[in-house]
Design a protein around this motif. Structure first.
Motif, mmCIF file in Angstrom:
data_model
loop_
_atom_site.group_PDB
_atom_site.id
_atom_site.type_symbol
_atom_site.label_atom_id
_atom_site.label_comp_id
_atom_site.label_asym_id
_atom_site.label_seq_id
_atom_site.Cartn_x
_atom_site.Cartn_y
_atom_site.Cartn_z
ATOM 1 N N ARG A 175 -114.623 19.735 61.050
ATOM 2 C CA ARG A 175 -114.622 18.547 60.195
ATOM 3 C C ARG A 175 -116.065 18.114 59.961
ATOM 4 N NH1 ARG A 175 -109.314 16.810 59.937
ATOM 5 N NH2 ARG A 175 -108.005 17.371 61.719
ATOM 6 N N ASP A 176 -116.572 18.372 58.763
ATOM 7 C CA ASP A 176 -117.990 18.134 58.490
ATOM 8 C C ASP A 176 -118.393 16.670 58.596
ATOM 9 O OD1 ASP A 176 -119.536 20.601 57.913
ATOM 10 O OD2 ASP A 176 -117.930 20.943 56.486
ATOM 11 N N GLU A 177 -117.481 15.749 58.307
ATOM 12 C CA GLU A 177 -117.824 14.336 58.456
ATOM 13 C C GLU A 177 -118.157 14.008 59.914
ATOM 14 O OE1 GLU A 177 -113.251 14.470 58.020
ATOM 15 O OE2 GLU A 177 -115.004 15.605 57.376
ATOM 16 N N ALA A 227 -118.623 21.207 50.215
ATOM 17 C CA ALA A 227 -117.891 20.293 51.100
ATOM 18 C C ALA A 227 -118.766 19.749 52.222
ATOM 19 C CB ALA A 227 -116.656 20.987 51.671
ATOM 20 N N ALA A 260 -121.066 11.541 53.958
ATOM 21 C CA ALA A 260 -120.073 10.481 54.162
ATOM 22 C C ALA A 260 -120.019 10.067 55.623
ATOM 23 C CB ALA A 260 -118.702 10.954 53.688
ATOM 24 N N GLY A 261 -120.041 11.056 56.534
ATOM 25 C CA GLY A 261 -119.999 10.753 57.961
ATOM 26 C C GLY A 261 -121.212 9.955 58.408
ATOM 27 N N SER A 304 -115.706 25.973 55.097
ATOM 28 C CA SER A 304 -115.849 24.937 54.080
ATOM 29 C C SER A 304 -114.580 24.831 53.247
ATOM 30 C CB SER A 304 -117.063 25.236 53.201
ATOM 31 O OG SER A 304 -117.393 24.119 52.417
ATOM 32 N N LYS A 348 -119.295 15.779 52.877
ATOM 33 C CA LYS A 348 -118.702 15.158 54.069
ATOM 34 C C LYS A 348 -119.730 14.785 55.129
ATOM 35 C CE LYS A 348 -114.048 16.703 53.394
ATOM 36 N NZ LYS A 348 -112.776 17.046 54.060
ATOM 37 N N ARG A 349 -120.819 15.553 55.240
ATOM 38 C CA ARG A 349 -121.860 15.178 56.204
ATOM 39 C C ARG A 349 -122.554 13.889 55.761
ATOM 40 N NH1 ARG A 349 -124.055 21.312 57.943
ATOM 41 N NH2 ARG A 349 -121.982 21.946 58.676
#
Length: 312
Positions: A134-136, A166, A173-174, A121, A170-171
């Motif tokens: 990359r979590d997104e 994070a 946002a993705g 993270s 980001k998840r």
């Protein structure tokens, strides 16, 4: 005159003191490095998997690894890094609790001249290295699968991770990037369950009460919460009408995919992240050239068709 027992006791104490001075030990005459690690929460199976991978690699490399559990508390995590600094460890690995609130840990380590690597993270402050994914991308993969299974139409609820971390940011946002391509899919509700299975189940029970059969899909930011939601849906006899997709590919989730209960999970490579963080820490301690100071391991979709390749 000293009694024989007293002499033996004093000798034993001296031996212990000498052993304590060489905490890192040695192998082939070389000093063993000491690395401190502060982990987000050892109540999380995925975080434990990362820790286990770090410990295995540290043992392989003859490195002493000191692991602390931050228990999802950024303040505690910063305190743990301050302790590592006072102990003069050779490097620090940080599995951040929060993007902003864990950032002072990075700044303190760098000010002390101790290399610090983030694992799994991210933080707002830049560490010396990063090993993760990359979590997104995970959010995109999960929501794309949901859109496919819903044929582009329906209502989805989103169970988020710990707010400010994070992966949660980001998840989400993705997932929303993908949803922008599918105007027929609406977000009915979204709320955190703090990465926790019991909280995920409770939240899903509340949503079932509120929305009933309006729910067509669940996107959970991790498998723990996804498995909790799955259990709530099964108990309400609604699972056959609701798609559930989550992230991490922990053992329970993989088995649930194989059994046809969970529609999909997204594999995150805990072993690769943990081992990569240790390798990078050693390179930074030795001041060796680091080819990549950021290691991003791709996520992979896991469905019933390919789950056997991920099961141990």
């Amino acid at each position: 005159m000293h009694k024989p027992g007293t002499v033996l006791f004093v000798m034993a104490l001296a031996g212990m003191a000498l052993a304590g001075c060489n905490r890192g030990g040695s192998k082939n005459g070389e000093k063993s490095f000491v690395i401190g690690a502060s982990m987000l929460s050892l109540q999380s199976e995925f975080v434990v998997n990362v820790k286990d991978a770090m410990e295995a690699r540290a043992k392989e490399k003859n490195v002493e690894l000191i692991v602390n559990d931050a228990q999802r508390t950024a303040d505690k995590q910063v305190q743990q890094i301050e302790t590592f600094i006072s102990q003069k460890v050779d490097a620090i690995i940080l599995n951040p609790c929060e993007v902003e609130a864990s950032s002072p840990a990075i700044e303190k380590a760098k000010a002390a001249g101790i290399p610090i690597i983030n694992v799994n993270s991210e933080t707002a402050a830049a560490p010396d290295g990063f090993a993760g994914s990359r979590d997104e991308e995970a959010g995109e993969i999960a929501m794309e699968q949901i859109a496919k299974l819903l044929n582009g139409k329906g209502n989805v609820v989103i169970i988020e991770g710990y707010m400010g971390q994070a992966a949660q940011i980001k998840r989400s946002a993705g997932a929303k990037t993908i949803l922008s391509k599918y105007p027929g899919i609406k977000i009915l509700a979204q709320q955190t369950a703090d990465w926790d299975r019991a909280k995920g189940m409770s939240l899903m029970e509340n949503w079932i009460q509120s929305y009933g059969d309006k729910i067509n899909a669940v996107f959970a930011h991790n498998d723990e919460m996804g498995m909790g939601a799955l259990q709530a849906l099964e108990q309400a006899k609604l699972k056959d009408k609701v798609v559930v997709v989550s992230i991490d590919a922990i053992a329970d989730a993989l088995q649930a995919v194989k059994d046809g209960r969970l529609d999909a999970t997204v594999y995150q490579d805990a072993k690769g992240q943990g081992a990569g963080a240790i390798d990078m820490a050693i390179q930074l301690i030795k001041k060796e050239p680091v080819e990549k100071k950021e290691i991003f391991i791709p996520f992979q979709l896991v469905t019933k068709e390919n789950v056997d390749g991920f099961l141990k």
